[in-house]
Design an enzyme around this catalytic site. Structure first.
Site, short mmCIF file in Angstrom:
data_model
loop_
_atom_site.label_atom_id
_atom_site.label_comp_id
_atom_site.label_asym_id
_atom_site.label_seq_id
_atom_site.Cartn_x
_atom_site.Cartn_y
_atom_site.Cartn_z
N LYS A 191 0.82 -1.22 0.00
CA LYS A 191 0.00 0.00 0.00
C LYS A 191 0.85 1.27 0.00
O LYS A 191 2.04 1.24 0.27
CB LYS A 191 -0.97 -0.04 1.19
CG LYS A 191 -2.10 -1.04 0.94
CD LYS A 191 -3.17 -1.00 1.99
CE LYS A 191 -4.30 -1.96 1.59
NZ LYS A 191 -5.28 -2.13 2.66
N ARG B 244 -3.35 -9.71 5.43
CA ARG B 244 -3.82 -9.91 4.04
C ARG B 244 -2.73 -9.42 3.08
O ARG B 244 -2.41 -8.24 3.07
CB ARG B 244 -5.12 -9.12 3.87
CG ARG B 244 -5.78 -9.24 2.52
CD ARG B 244 -7.05 -8.39 2.49
NE ARG B 244 -7.68 -8.44 1.19
CZ ARG B 244 -7.34 -7.70 0.15
NH1 ARG B 244 -6.35 -6.82 0.25
NH2 ARG B 244 -7.99 -7.81 -0.99
N1 HH2 Z 1 -7.47 -3.76 1.31
C1 HH2 Z 1 -7.87 -3.85 0.03
C2 HH2 Z 1 -8.97 -4.63 -0.32
N2 HH2 Z 1 -9.64 -5.33 0.61
N3 HH2 Z 1 -9.92 -6.00 2.86
C3 HH2 Z 1 -9.55 -5.93 4.14
N4 HH2 Z 1 -10.22 -6.62 5.07
N5 HH2 Z 1 -8.49 -5.15 4.53
C4 HH2 Z 1 -7.77 -4.41 3.65
O1 HH2 Z 1 -6.83 -3.69 4.07
C5 HH2 Z 1 -8.14 -4.46 2.26
C6 HH2 Z 1 -9.24 -5.29 1.90
C7 HH2 Z 1 -7.16 -3.08 -1.03
O2 HH2 Z 1 -6.07 -3.80 -1.53
P1 HH2 Z 1 -6.06 -4.69 -2.86
O3 HH2 Z 1 -7.12 -5.73 -2.83
O4 HH2 Z 1 -4.67 -5.20 -3.00
O5 HH2 Z 1 -6.29 -3.68 -4.06
P2 HH2 Z 1 -7.57 -3.22 -4.90
O6 HH2 Z 1 -8.57 -2.64 -3.95
O7 HH2 Z 1 -7.04 -2.20 -5.86
O8 HH2 Z 1 -8.14 -4.43 -5.59
#
Ligand code: HH2
Length: 269
Positions: free
Chosen positions: A203, A237
């Protein structure tokens, strides 16, 4: 918890697992690498992201979840804010709903989770992904996020959800400094008896310390994941399951030594 984004536009793995075949292959690889959960999402929630229609989101994730549960016993969670998507995903074999809106976005969500005996991840976010970074002022960050999480847990408990994890939502409507404060004070977010989940992977708060893009944030992610684990996270995660799970095994050994210092002192290991 291994991240599997079946999206064209996620900030790190967008487009890499957009075909169902590539998605299932990545899920099985993460299971091999030591993931305890596989988190499948069909909508990017990065800052500024536009919402995806629920029918499209379901079209992306449901066949992938069905194929994953046929091929591995690692439990699958669905990363969604939409109750209709959650319902289809649970019917296809997912057992956890990871809702970045803390069950607030869709009023039917808590009922869907409870009605299918699923677990819930209640995460804190202020506003929506589209707008959340516009205003990151809080009077008392930790108190406000913790209170919101308690309210989300209450919503879930009220309808009978038994297993609830809480997540302060690193990167969701917070500045880099606030994200570091959350990591440092992680334990303060957990209501009694509720495990903590932290999402740190690649992030922008890591980028702000290193001045590097998402593709160059693996070491920073490992550092943040270890910090989260030592500060009380039960689940972290991440995209990079192999590397982070190795680091977390070492962090766990440190945690165990803190819990029983005499044993570790006398062992020869
Ligand atoms: N962060 C993201 C998505 N889902 N869920 C939880 N519980 N906690 C988090 O910190 C979290 C989450 C965002 O990250 P990512 O899935 O890598 O990216 P994107 O939203 O661009 O798909």
């Amino acid at each position: 918890m291994g991240i599997l984004n079946v999206t064209p536009d996620s900030f790190h793995d967008g487009g890499r697992h957009f075909s169902p075949e590539a998605a299932v292959e990545r899920a099985l690889a993460m299971a091999e690498e030591g993931a305890d959960f596989l988190d499948v999402g069909g909508e990017s929630t990065r800052p500024g992201a536009r919402p995806v229609p629920p029918a499209e989101e379901a079209r992306r994730v449901v066949p992938v979840i069905a194929a994953i549960v046929r091929r591995t016993s690692v439990p699958v969670s669905v990363d969604t804010r939409n109750a209709a998507v959650a319902a289809e995903a649970l019917d296809a074999g997912a057992v956890i709903v990871n809702d970045v809106s803390g069950l607030r976005h869709d009023p039917r969500m808590a009922g869907v989770v409870a009605g299918r005996w699923a677990a819930a991840v209640v995460m804190h976010m202020r506003g929506t992904p589209e707008t959340m970074q516009e205003d990151t002022r809080y009077d008392d960050l930790v108190a406000e996020v913790a209170a919101s999480l308690r309210e989300g847990v209450r919503l879930a408990e009220e309808v009978g959800v038994a297993e609830i994890l809480v997540d302060p939502g690193i990167g969701f409507g917070k500045s880099a400094a606030q994200n570091y404060a959350i990591l440092a004070r992680l334990r303060e977010f957990a209501p009694p008896g509720r495990p903590l989940l932290a999402g740190v992977s690649r992030k922008s708060f890591i980028g702000s310390a290193l001045g590097l893009p998402p593709s160059e944030r693996l070491e920073g992610t490992i550092a943040a994941a270890v910090a989260a684990a030592l500060n009380g996270a039960a689940v972290v995660r991440v995209h990079d399951v192999r590397e982070v799970s190795r680091a977390l095994r070492v962090a766990d050994a440190v945690r165990a030594a803190v819990a029983s210092p005499g044993d570790s002192w006398s062992s020869s290991g």
